[in-house]
Design an enzyme around this catalytic site. Structure first.
Site, mmCIF file in Angstrom:
data_model
loop_
_atom_site.group_PDB
_atom_site.id
_atom_site.type_symbol
_atom_site.label_atom_id
_atom_site.label_comp_id
_atom_site.label_asym_id
_atom_site.label_seq_id
_atom_site.Cartn_x
_atom_site.Cartn_y
_atom_site.Cartn_z
ATOM 1 C CG HIS A 96 0.693 10.566 16.266
ATOM 2 N ND1 HIS A 96 0.127 10.300 15.332
ATOM 3 C CD2 HIS A 96 1.380 10.292 17.735
ATOM 4 C CE1 HIS A 96 2.141 10.080 15.368
ATOM 5 N NE2 HIS A 96 2.111 9.493 16.330
ATOM 6 C CG ASP A 152 1.799 9.299 20.948
ATOM 7 O OD1 ASP A 152 0.440 10.464 20.694
ATOM 8 O OD2 ASP A 152 1.836 8.814 19.917
ATOM 9 C CD GLU A 153 5.659 8.259 17.365
ATOM 10 O OE1 GLU A 153 4.535 8.983 16.620
ATOM 11 O OE2 GLU A 153 6.164 7.200 17.667
ATOM 12 C CB VAL A 154 5.319 16.639 20.533
ATOM 13 C CG1 VAL A 154 4.966 17.808 19.604
ATOM 14 C CG2 VAL A 154 4.490 15.973 21.302
#
Length: 492
Positions: A96, A152-154
């Site tokens: 992100h 998060d959410e790499v």
């Protein structure tokens, strides 16, 4: 449903997502006071491009809105302190990173060219960039004892050319690649600020086995925040995950729920019940945890966008009843009549659902800052979602006498065209009137650019088909009716 134990001792943080619709500073101060009155212990502040980065990082500042000044960032902390609230800044350090990597000068730091969110972990310039972002944020939060480093959410990690080369060595995995970057960042923070607690999102660790977690280098270094915003959260699986983390030595744990911004990417009106249900599930998780697993607290997230490039979700005023209800659910162990009564009395409203609370006669109040905007958005959204407007092109007269076939060949009944024109103009006039009221109220609480963005994202796409029909009826009347008659019709 019987009452569950109240949320165990620990902090209740309200998440402020400032990457969209950043409140004006005076409104933000009022909200912070409200958070305290509702039972929060702190705020988790995600600035993104609203932070006043300096020097080489000034490029990261928002060009859509004026970022908060250094004085305003300090004032947020002063007001929070006066209300007994802790301030924890959140800085994304891996995934992100859209607000960073969208800039042309930083394109080379992406893991892959078409993914703006993920940082290339192999570039020293990228690591130095993250370290400088952290330095500037931490130094402007001298009273904070904790820092959230995101992670998060790499997405697409391991798919970049340098990562594929690194992974070609036998035994290396994407999980190790993730851990190598995060531990490097975390160790850098620990070295620079030894007394600063570090929090990170847990999702990239969920697929790791016991030995990988235990040998990750994160044990004793970070606190994990496990997020799940689903109203039907899987209690058994969540308890198992927390047990797994704790068993691997990652024993300092947080939960993360949601009070808004998790229903749909373009939701405008918050459902209180949906978010209360999410918190009831978290209470079940807390009640099922074995002794020895220590939850440090829970962060009630309030996402303003799904990511830096998506549309705006519900604005904060639309979600204050949901926030109040969620906090009271945690306090009472259920959303009991007593908890509901506390919410309605605290905010001065008739219903915990923003969609059904009675309109106020006085507008905003000290109890519910932003109430008038919430009411106006609910009213406008109801019009935009009405069958008459949303399915205007499907009505009998459009489908029967004003299809693309009729318009292209100019074989249109003037009588039908005039009727459609009148209907379209009436609906558009109603929408325009309500939009003007919404914008007038919105600019009191948010920058004018936020009001314009909200209208273009949530109103313009809905009324565009109506406007096309209106334009086509006018053109058709000019073609099909004598000039002196059509002029009076088109001018209506």
């Amino acid at each position: 449903m019987d009452a569950l134990p109240a949320w165990p001792k620990g902090k209740k943080l309200v998440h402020l997502d400032l990457k969209g619709a950043p409140p004006r500073i005076d409104y933000l101060h009022k909200l912070i006071g409200l958070f305290s009155g509702l039972g929060a212990d702190g705020i988790l502040v995600e600035y993104e491009d609203m932070f006043p980065y300096e020097g080489e990082l000034k490029v990261l500042q928002s060009t859509q809105h004026s970022p908060y000044s250094r004085e305003e960032v300090l004032s947020i902390q002063e007001v929070a302190k006066s209300q007994g609230l802790e301030v924890i800044p959140l800085v994304q350090t891996f995934g992100h990173m859209e607000f960073v990597l969208k800039h042309k000068s930083l394109w080379g730091l992406r893991e892959v060219g078409h993914c703006l969110g993920t940082l290339n972990p192999h570039r020293e310039e990228g690591v130095r960039l993250v370290e400088e972002m952290l330095r500037q944020v931490v130094e402007l939060h001298p009273g904070s004892t904790s820092l959230h480093i995101g992670a998060d959410e790499v997405y697409l990690l391991g798919e970049g050319e340098e990562s594929r080369c690194w992974l070609s060595t036998p035994g290396r995995t994407v999980q190790q690649l993730f851990l190598s970057h995060v531990t490097r960042v975390a160790k850098g923070v620990r070295e620079a600020w030894p007394n600063l607690n570090m929090i990170m999102w847990d999702d990239m660790l969920r697929g790791m086995d016991h030995d990988t977690l235990k040998g990750s280098g994160l044990v004793g270094l970070v606190q994990l925040m496990l997020w799940d915003y689903n109203p039907t959260l899987d209690v058994k699986n969540t308890v198992y995950l927390l047990e797994r983390y704790s068993g691997a030595g990652l024993s300092e744990l947080w939960a993360a729920s949601a009070f808004k911004g998790s229903t749909n990417v373009h939701t405008c009106v918050t459902s209180t019940q949906r978010h209360v249900d999410n918190h009831l599930q978290w209470l079940q998780v807390a009640a099922a945890l074995p002794e020895g697993i220590h939850m440090l607290g829970i962060a009630l997230t309030g996402w303003q966008r799904y990511d830096h490039l998506s549309v705006l979700c519900e604005l904060l005023p639309l979600a204050l009843p949901s926030l109040a209800s969620s906090l009271q659910t945690l306090t009472h162990g259920q959303f009991s009549p007593e908890a509901q009564s506390r919410v309605t009395k605290t905010l001065g409203i008739s219903s915990v659902e923003v969609e059904t609370m009675e309109s106020s006669t006085t507008g905003d109040s000290v109890l519910f800052p932003g109430r008038r905007l919430a009411e106006l958005v609910v009213e406008l959204t109801a019009i935009l979602q009405s069958e008459e407007l949303r399915h205007f092109e499907d009505n009998m007269f459009v489908r029967g006498w004003f299809t693309p076939y009729h318009r292209q060949r100019k074989i249109v009944s003037p009588l039908i065209a005039q009727q459609l024109q009148c209907q379209a103009m009436t609906l558009l006039a109603l929408v325009e009137q309500r939009v003007a009221m919404v914008k007038k109220e919105m600019v009191r609480l948010y920058p004018a650019s936020t009001a314009q963005e909200w209208v273009e994202q949530h109103v313009s796409p809905v009324v565009a088909p109506l406007q096309r029909v209106l334009e086509d009826t006018r053109a058709s009347l000019l073609e099909m009716v004598p000039q002196n008659v059509s002029a009076s019709m088109v001018g209506q």
